[in-house]
Design an enzyme around this catalytic site. Sequence first.
Site, short mmCIF file in Angstrom:
data_model
loop_
_atom_site.label_atom_id
_atom_site.label_comp_id
_atom_site.label_asym_id
_atom_site.label_seq_id
_atom_site.Cartn_x
_atom_site.Cartn_y
_atom_site.Cartn_z
N LYS A 296 0.86 -1.20 0.00
CA LYS A 296 0.00 0.00 0.00
C LYS A 296 0.88 1.23 0.00
O LYS A 296 1.84 1.31 0.78
CB LYS A 296 -0.83 0.11 1.29
N LYS B 274 -7.83 1.82 -12.32
CA LYS B 274 -7.40 1.22 -13.59
C LYS B 274 -7.52 -0.31 -13.55
O LYS B 274 -7.81 -0.93 -14.56
CB LYS B 274 -5.98 1.66 -13.94
N GLY C 286 -9.36 6.32 -5.24
CA GLY C 286 -8.57 6.88 -6.33
C GLY C 286 -7.27 6.13 -6.40
O GLY C 286 -7.19 4.95 -6.05
N ARG D 156 -2.82 10.58 -8.45
CA ARG D 156 -3.41 9.93 -9.61
C ARG D 156 -4.86 9.53 -9.29
O ARG D 156 -5.12 8.86 -8.30
CB ARG D 156 -2.57 8.71 -10.03
N CYS E 232 -4.04 2.41 -8.78
CA CYS E 232 -4.32 0.97 -8.91
C CYS E 232 -5.81 0.63 -9.04
O CYS E 232 -6.22 0.11 -10.06
CB CYS E 232 -3.71 0.22 -7.73
P1 NAD Z 1 4.99 4.63 -12.04
O1 NAD Z 1 4.32 5.30 -13.16
O2 NAD Z 1 5.20 5.33 -10.74
O3 NAD Z 1 6.42 4.12 -12.52
C1 NAD Z 1 6.67 3.50 -13.73
C2 NAD Z 1 8.10 3.84 -14.13
O4 NAD Z 1 8.45 3.07 -15.27
C3 NAD Z 1 8.32 5.31 -14.51
O5 NAD Z 1 9.37 5.84 -13.75
C4 NAD Z 1 8.66 5.27 -16.00
O6 NAD Z 1 9.56 6.28 -16.38
C5 NAD Z 1 9.29 3.88 -16.09
N1 NAD Z 1 9.31 3.34 -17.46
C6 NAD Z 1 8.34 3.38 -18.40
N2 NAD Z 1 8.76 2.76 -19.53
C7 NAD Z 1 10.02 2.33 -19.29
C8 NAD Z 1 10.99 1.62 -20.05
N3 NAD Z 1 10.74 1.24 -21.30
N4 NAD Z 1 12.19 1.35 -19.49
C9 NAD Z 1 12.46 1.74 -18.23
N5 NAD Z 1 11.57 2.41 -17.44
C10 NAD Z 1 10.38 2.70 -17.97
O7 NAD Z 1 4.15 3.29 -11.80
P2 NAD Z 1 4.00 2.46 -10.43
O8 NAD Z 1 2.97 3.09 -9.56
O9 NAD Z 1 5.34 2.16 -9.88
O10 NAD Z 1 3.37 1.13 -11.00
C11 NAD Z 1 4.14 0.20 -11.73
C12 NAD Z 1 3.35 -1.09 -11.82
O11 NAD Z 1 3.16 -1.62 -10.50
C13 NAD Z 1 1.95 -0.92 -12.40
O12 NAD Z 1 1.64 -2.05 -13.17
C14 NAD Z 1 1.07 -0.85 -11.17
O13 NAD Z 1 -0.24 -1.27 -11.44
C15 NAD Z 1 1.77 -1.83 -10.26
N6 NAD Z 1 1.50 -1.62 -8.82
C16 NAD Z 1 1.54 -0.36 -8.31
C17 NAD Z 1 1.29 -0.19 -6.95
C18 NAD Z 1 1.29 1.19 -6.34
O14 NAD Z 1 0.91 1.31 -5.17
N7 NAD Z 1 1.73 2.23 -7.03
C19 NAD Z 1 1.02 -1.29 -6.12
C20 NAD Z 1 1.03 -2.55 -6.69
C21 NAD Z 1 1.28 -2.71 -8.05
#
Ligand code: NAD
Length: 460
Positions: free
Chosen positions: A151, A263, A257, A328, A260
């Site tokens: 979380k 979407k 919101g 977000r 996660c």
């Molecule tokens: P984010 O947008 O914060 O980070 C994604 C990162 O990936 C960015 O820094 C971006 O620049 C980088 N990126 C994009 N394309 C790239 C490439 N080709 N090469 C290298 N880097 C690249 O996203 P996030 O919140 O960290 O989420 C990432 C994944 O984890 C998603 O699938 C999300 O659903 C999942 N997730 C997120 C959470 C959360 O709490 N944020 C929890 C569990 C799972």
Amino acid sequence: MHIAVIGTGYIGLVSGTCFAESGNDVVCIDIDRQKIDSLKENILPIYEPGLEELVRRNQSAGRLTFSTDLAAGINRSQLVFIGVGTPQSESGAADLRAVWAVADAIREQADESKIVVVKSTVPVGTNAKVAERLNKGPHKHRTASNPEFLKEGYAVDDFMKPDRVVVGARDSEVAELLRELHAPFLRSGHPLLVMSPESAEMTKYVFNCMLATKISFINEMANLCERLKADINDVRQGMGHDARIGFQFLHPGVGYGGSCFPKDVCAMIALAKDVGVAPRVLQAVDQVNESQKSVLLGKLLALFDENLADKTVAVWGLAFKPRTDDIREAPSLVLIQQLLEAGAEVRAFDPEALANVKRVFGDRITYCDRAYGTTERADALAIVTEWQEFRNIDFEVLRRLMRRPIIADGRNLYDPAHMAQLGFTYASIGRQTTGPDLPPAPTLTLAAKTSQPVGTEPIA
Ligand code: NAD
């Protein structure tokens, strides 16, 4: 172990840092050069309690590095985690372009076989497609799925002490390696569950959909409580003490919101439609959530005779939840936009998210660096996110500062009867509005049943 984490956003940065903290050699890779340059200086792109200290410590110990060089990063690593974003596309389905780009880059740039672990939240079947893509190249790579359940706001703690770790792998050697990697985090006996990649991918979506369903359910019940003159807090107590239900994720509010739930619910709806299953529950969950984001506006309009033009509204709490600067899909953005459209002047405060909100609204609203100062000469205060510091307020000070003592509380932080005693008109979620300046009460007549209160539109 030598590990590369590709995508240094929320998940990549927390995972990479925590893997380094448990003694591994980790390189976090991203295409965003500015982000990587800042991280090298221990400047974090996000606010997450405890994370900065860990980044600093592990970077100075040499176990954690940051780079934009994917080839160098993966070629010094045995395990390659993919943690890039999987945002919602126009159709509602997950946009997997970043995952494919990384898989293609690994195929083209790896100089030997790797174990590639997908940590991003991805639709069922993605792991198999990643494997297919990778294995069109000269080396045979093995894949696994390792969805993340942390979380925001408690990310470090959740990662270090997970309730369970899910590993989707068909190859037992890969599963064992991931068990070894996670062993330091599972000392308290919580399980590492090995299953197929498809089940692991599905687990993550079902998990998020379940939590989102609980939120939309309690919000719908709260809206009903208001109409039926019941109190959702009492109802929560009455049901939550039953071990079959419990209290978690059953707090009424202004809708979920974040990056996660919204979407992932939409991705699951798209996935269900793809395989010919009608996602009736999830569609309702999404629709209830969308309308719930308008509930505070409805309450404010009712309190101001349907006219907010030239009224000043203070907004407390902008991040999608406390202890993060992530905005977000934050309900606060919807409320602020609605207030502006209604002609109100908006003064906003959040302990961490002001800079992010400024990027959205620019100079259309006033940004305040103190909670109390935000309410100066305000006609009403709207509370959107329940930061801890809003819980114990000096209401005397607040009353002196505000032009009118009116609060619309989207998180039920205070006791309605007490607020009325203090002279506030106080509207909250799923409870009766109290205080001197009450809007006309909705009546329990047929007309009330057929009218369409904000936040309770019929679901098609
Ligand atoms: P984010 O947008 O914060 O980070 C994604 C990162 O990936 C960015 O820094 C971006 O620049 C980088 N990126 C994009 N394309 C790239 C490439 N080709 N090469 C290298 N880097 C690249 O996203 P996030 O919140 O960290 O989420 C990432 C994944 O984890 C998603 O699938 C999300 O659903 C999942 N997730 C997120 C959470 C959360 O709490 N944020 C929890 C569990 C799972």
